[in-house]
Scaffold this motif. Structure first.
Motif, PDB file in Angstrom:
ATOM      1  N   TYR A 129       0.826  -1.213   0.000  1.00  0.00           N
ATOM      2  CA  TYR A 129       0.000   0.000   0.000  1.00  0.00           C
ATOM      3  C   TYR A 129       0.853   1.254   0.000  1.00  0.00           C
ATOM      4  N   ALA A 130       1.658   1.429   1.048  1.00  0.00           N
ATOM      5  CA  ALA A 130       2.443   2.668   1.165  1.00  0.00           C
ATOM      6  C   ALA A 130       3.462   2.807   0.043  1.00  0.00           C
ATOM      7  N   ALA A 131       4.235   1.756  -0.191  1.00  0.00           N
ATOM      8  CA  ALA A 131       5.316   1.849  -1.177  1.00  0.00           C
ATOM      9  C   ALA A 131       4.821   1.714  -2.615  1.00  0.00           C
ATOM     10  N   HIS A 132       3.963   0.705  -2.869  1.00  0.00           N
ATOM     11  CA  HIS A 132       3.603   0.403  -4.262  1.00  0.00           C
ATOM     12  C   HIS A 132       2.168   0.767  -4.637  1.00  0.00           C
ATOM     13  N   GLN A 133       1.331   1.053  -3.641  1.00  0.00           N
ATOM     14  CA  GLN A 133      -0.036   1.508  -3.887  1.00  0.00           C
ATOM     15  C   GLN A 133      -0.775   0.618  -4.889  1.00  0.00           C
ATOM     16  N   THR A 134      -0.788  -0.667  -4.578  1.00  0.00           N
ATOM     17  CA  THR A 134      -1.474  -1.631  -5.442  1.00  0.00           C
ATOM     18  C   THR A 134      -2.976  -1.665  -5.199  1.00  0.00           C
ATOM     19  N   TYR A 135      -3.433  -0.945  -4.171  1.00  0.00           N
ATOM     20  CA  TYR A 135      -4.871  -0.876  -3.889  1.00  0.00           C
ATOM     21  C   TYR A 135      -5.176   0.449  -3.201  1.00  0.00           C
ATOM     22  N   THR A 136      -6.446   0.748  -3.092  1.00  0.00           N
ATOM     23  CA  THR A 136      -6.892   1.940  -2.375  1.00  0.00           C
ATOM     24  C   THR A 136      -7.823   1.508  -1.245  1.00  0.00           C
ATOM     25  N   MET A 137      -8.006   2.395  -0.284  1.00  0.00           N
ATOM     26  CA  MET A 137      -8.984   2.176   0.781  1.00  0.00           C
ATOM     27  C   MET A 137      -9.397   3.529   1.349  1.00  0.00           C
ATOM     28  N   SER A 138     -10.470   3.543   2.110  1.00  0.00           N
ATOM     29  CA  SER A 138     -10.970   4.793   2.671  1.00  0.00           C
ATOM     30  C   SER A 138     -10.003   5.314   3.725  1.00  0.00           C
ATOM     31  N   LYS A 139     -10.110   6.593   4.041  1.00  0.00           N
ATOM     32  CA  LYS A 139      -9.261   7.189   5.073  1.00  0.00           C
ATOM     33  C   LYS A 139      -9.516   6.554   6.433  1.00  0.00           C
ATOM     34  N   THR A 140     -10.761   6.176   6.692  1.00  0.00           N
ATOM     35  CA  THR A 140     -11.072   5.497   7.957  1.00  0.00           C
ATOM     36  C   THR A 140     -10.380   4.147   8.023  1.00  0.00           C
ATOM     37  N   ALA A 141     -10.463   3.372   6.941  1.00  0.00           N
ATOM     38  CA  ALA A 141      -9.792   2.065   6.898  1.00  0.00           C
ATOM     39  C   ALA A 141      -8.287   2.235   7.009  1.00  0.00           C
TER      40      ALA A 141
END
Length: 247
Positions: free
Chosen positions: A25-37
């Motif tokens: 997620y942080a490095a490669h951003q292979t997905y998205t999610m809500s700010k709450t998640a």
């Protein structure tokens, strides 16, 4: 037996959030999610990594640098330029801290869209937080241990995240097999990655760094973290990027 269950649980829980949140997620951003998640995941990462908590900001930037400069003098961790495992990890620690504390200038391409929760990171990465987890783990061991040798596992819990890093960034560039010819020394450590939940398919990952699935080249290369990500995608917790699936 209880201690082995505890250590096994924390090993895989810590590893999962390092792979799922910090890496993919942080490095490669292979997905998205809500700010709450995202904030819930920050908290779960702190709970599962305990005294070895790593910030998404510091880890994400450093890992992007690793891919950009693999096996060169600018690589934050490379067996090619560090004489020993300990020298490599000490260098990694210093670079990670320099990034987090803004002591070095980082190119914008490494910081783009990196998730950051400054106040939480200050708390979770603080000396007080790390001491809290060290005391908590020690008390658990005092309550659960049944023989002296089980105490030898306690330092593993204190250093869980660095140990995970050593396995991939040192051994994953020295031992194993390759599926792809690359310009670096990355290797796949295991045919079936029972130990690192997919992270050990390092050669696959360096060849296709934007892929969400690190395994899958052969039938036995099962990426457990990716399977969990597919489940989370199906129930709507995260949204896998099509480009990360098809890359």
């Amino acid at each position: 037996m209880a201690i082995l269950i505890l250590v096994g649980f924390l090993w895989y829980a810590s590893l999962f959030f390092q792979s799922f949140f910090l890496h993919r997620y942080a490095a490669h951003q292979t997905y998205t999610m809500s700010k709450t998640a995202e904030k819930i995941t920050f908290i779960l990462t702190w709970i599962c990594q305990g005294p070895s908590y790593l910030s998404a900001y510091g880890y994400g930037i450093m890992h992007r640098m690793h891919h950009a400069y693999t096996d060169t003098e600018k690589d934050p961790h490379s067996p090619t330029y560090d004489n020993t495992l300990f020298a490599m990890m000490w260098k990694t620690k210093n670079i990670y801290q320099d990034i987090n504390n803004k002591r070095i200038t980082v190119h914008q391409k490494f910081t783009k869209n990196i998730p950051q929760w400054k106040r939480f990171d200050q708390f979770a990465g603080s000396r007080g937080s790390r001491i809290f987890w060290i005391i908590t783990y020690t008390l658990l061991f005092a309550f659960l241990t049944t023989t002296w040798w089980q105490w030898l596992l306690l330092p593993v819990l204190f250093l869980m995240a660095p140990i995970h890093g050593v396995i991939i960034n040192w051994f994953g560039h020295i031992y194993g097999y390759v599926n792809f010819k690359t310009t670096d020394t990355s290797k796949n450590l295991f045919r079936f990655d029972f130990l690192m939940m997919g992270e050990a398919y390092h050669n696959n990952h360096h060849k296709h760094s934007t892929r969400a699935n690190f395994g899958g080249v052969h039938w036995y290369e099962i990426d457990v973290t990716y399977l969990i990500m597919r489940l989370l995608h199906n129930i709507g917790v995260i949204q896998l990027k099509m480009s990360a699936i098809k890359a």
